[in-house]
Scaffold this motif. Sequence first.
Motif, mmCIF file in Angstrom:
data_model
loop_
_atom_site.group_PDB
_atom_site.id
_atom_site.type_symbol
_atom_site.label_atom_id
_atom_site.label_comp_id
_atom_site.label_asym_id
_atom_site.label_seq_id
_atom_site.Cartn_x
_atom_site.Cartn_y
_atom_site.Cartn_z
ATOM 1 N N TRP A 41 -24.583 8.929 -11.665
ATOM 2 C CA TRP A 41 -23.645 8.489 -12.700
ATOM 3 C C TRP A 41 -23.562 6.974 -12.783
ATOM 4 N N ASN A 42 -24.408 6.285 -12.001
ATOM 5 C CA ASN A 42 -24.465 4.821 -12.033
ATOM 6 C C ASN A 42 -23.096 4.195 -11.758
ATOM 7 N N ALA A 43 -22.408 4.735 -10.755
ATOM 8 C CA ALA A 43 -21.065 4.270 -10.411
ATOM 9 C C ALA A 43 -21.081 2.805 -9.973
ATOM 10 N N LYS A 44 -20.212 2.000 -10.572
ATOM 11 C CA LYS A 44 -20.142 0.576 -10.256
ATOM 12 C C LYS A 44 -18.977 0.234 -9.329
ATOM 13 N N CYS A 45 -17.984 1.112 -9.280
ATOM 14 C CA CYS A 45 -16.857 0.910 -8.359
ATOM 15 C C CYS A 45 -16.595 2.219 -7.634
ATOM 16 N N VAL A 46 -17.105 2.322 -6.419
ATOM 17 C CA VAL A 46 -16.977 3.526 -5.599
ATOM 18 C C VAL A 46 -15.897 3.300 -4.554
ATOM 19 N N VAL A 47 -14.916 4.190 -4.522
ATOM 20 C CA VAL A 47 -13.811 4.072 -3.572
ATOM 21 C C VAL A 47 -13.693 5.362 -2.768
ATOM 22 N N GLU A 48 -13.446 5.229 -1.477
ATOM 23 C CA GLU A 48 -13.240 6.399 -0.627
ATOM 24 C C GLU A 48 -12.064 6.156 0.310
ATOM 25 N N THR A 49 -11.498 7.253 0.839
ATOM 26 C CA THR A 49 -10.469 7.136 1.861
ATOM 27 C C THR A 49 -11.034 7.645 3.176
ATOM 28 N N TRP A 50 -10.606 7.040 4.265
ATOM 29 C CA TRP A 50 -11.116 7.415 5.584
ATOM 30 C C TRP A 50 -10.051 7.105 6.626
ATOM 31 N N SER A 51 -9.984 7.922 7.671
ATOM 32 C CA SER A 51 -9.040 7.660 8.755
ATOM 33 C C SER A 51 -9.726 7.895 10.095
ATOM 34 N N GLN A 52 -9.137 7.395 11.141
ATOM 35 C CA GLN A 52 -9.731 7.430 12.474
ATOM 36 C C GLN A 52 -10.160 8.848 12.860
ATOM 37 N N GLY A 53 -11.393 8.946 13.377
ATOM 38 C CA GLY A 53 -11.923 10.233 13.787
ATOM 39 C C GLY A 53 -12.654 10.972 12.688
ATOM 40 N N GLY A 71 -23.435 -1.520 -7.148
ATOM 41 C CA GLY A 71 -22.002 -1.367 -7.332
ATOM 42 C C GLY A 71 -21.187 -1.828 -6.130
ATOM 43 N N ARG A 72 -19.884 -1.742 -6.269
ATOM 44 C CA ARG A 72 -18.943 -2.112 -5.222
ATOM 45 C C ARG A 72 -18.502 -0.859 -4.471
ATOM 46 N N HIS A 73 -18.582 -0.888 -3.156
ATOM 47 C CA HIS A 73 -18.173 0.246 -2.323
ATOM 48 C C HIS A 73 -16.983 -0.179 -1.472
ATOM 49 N N VAL A 74 -15.848 0.478 -1.700
ATOM 50 C CA VAL A 74 -14.618 0.127 -0.994
ATOM 51 C C VAL A 74 -14.101 1.328 -0.215
ATOM 52 N N CYS A 75 -13.736 1.108 1.042
ATOM 53 C CA CYS A 75 -13.145 2.163 1.856
ATOM 54 C C CYS A 75 -11.690 1.807 2.151
ATOM 55 N N VAL A 76 -10.788 2.740 1.851
ATOM 56 C CA VAL A 76 -9.363 2.537 2.088
ATOM 57 C C VAL A 76 -8.968 3.266 3.369
ATOM 58 N N VAL A 77 -8.415 2.550 4.326
ATOM 59 C CA VAL A 77 -8.009 3.134 5.606
ATOM 60 C C VAL A 77 -6.518 2.893 5.835
ATOM 61 N N PRO A 78 -5.860 3.760 6.617
ATOM 62 C CA PRO A 78 -4.407 3.653 6.784
ATOM 63 C C PRO A 78 -3.928 2.616 7.784
ATOM 64 N N ASP A 79 -4.779 2.244 8.754
ATOM 65 C CA ASP A 79 -4.318 1.328 9.797
ATOM 66 C C ASP A 79 -5.478 0.522 10.384
ATOM 67 N N GLU A 80 -5.127 -0.405 11.267
ATOM 68 C CA GLU A 80 -6.118 -1.308 11.857
ATOM 69 C C GLU A 80 -7.096 -0.575 12.760
ATOM 70 N N ARG A 81 -6.623 0.423 13.490
ATOM 71 C CA ARG A 81 -7.517 1.187 14.383
ATOM 72 C C ARG A 81 -8.602 1.892 13.583
ATOM 73 N N SER A 82 -8.211 2.458 12.463
ATOM 74 C CA SER A 82 -9.188 3.121 11.595
ATOM 75 C C SER A 82 -10.192 2.112 11.054
ATOM 76 N N ARG A 83 -9.698 0.936 10.682
ATOM 77 C CA ARG A 83 -10.585 -0.101 10.145
ATOM 78 C C ARG A 83 -11.648 -0.498 11.159
ATOM 79 N N LEU A 84 -11.226 -0.734 12.400
ATOM 80 C CA LEU A 84 -12.158 -1.154 13.443
ATOM 81 C C LEU A 84 -13.186 -0.067 13.739
#
Length: 216
Positions: A41-53, A71-84
Motif C-alpha cells: 500500500w506504499n505506506a509513508k507513515c507506519v505506526v505500531e504499539t509495543w510493550s516490554q516482552g 516511509g516513516r516507521h514509529v513505535c509507540v511504547v508505554p514506558d522507558e523500560r519498553s523503549r530500552l
Amino acid sequence: MKLVWSAETASKAYIDTVKSQCELQHESGVAELISAMAAGWNAKCVVETWSQGGVITTSIGLAVASHHTNGRHVCVVPDERSRLEYIQAMSQAGMSPEVIVGEPEEVMDGLTGIDFLVVDSRRKDFARVLRLAKLSNWGAVLVCKNANSRSGSGFVWSVVEGGSRRLVRSVFLPVGKGLDIAHVATSGGSSGSGKVVGKWIKHVDRQSGEEHVIRK
C-alpha cells in the motif's frame, strides 16, 4: 485520488522480511504478511504499539516495509523500560526505528497522516489508540494483532468510525494468534480541510491481479 496496490513492492518486502529470519521466531507468517501489506500500500507513515516482552518480528517486518516505501516507521511504547528493550532488540536486527514513549492521548496527538497502524489487542489501550489515531487524508489500513485474545470482548470496528471516518471493509485472518484488518476512509483526515470524500470503488485487474481502490 487513486490508490494502487503494488504486488511487486509487497513481494520484495515479504522476501526481505523472510531473509531477516523472522520465520525462525514465534510469530511465523504474521510479520511477513504485515510487511507485505504495508509495502504494497506504499505506506509513508507506519505506526505500531509495543510493550516490554512483546514479539519483535512484526517490528522488523514494518521496518523492512518502510525501507521499501521510504516511509516513516514509529513505535509507540508505554514506558522507558519498553523503549530500552525495543531499541536493543531492533539494534540486534540492524534496524533503528523512531520510538516515542507516552500514553495514547499524548502520543497520538503528535502523530498525523498515519496510513498504516498496527496495535496489539492484548494491550488494554489498543482501542483508544485506534480511536485517537490521526489518519492520512486517504484513510489508513488498521491491523490488530493477537485478535484471538479479544474473544468475547464485543469489540467491533465501529470504535474507529464516526465523524470523518468510514469503514470501507474489514477481514479477520487466522494467521498467528489472529489478525483483524480494516481499511478506513476519511474525509479530510488530519488536514482538517473539511472536504467530503467521494465514493470508493474497488477494481481488480483480471490480467495482472492488481487491486485498485479509486476515490471518485
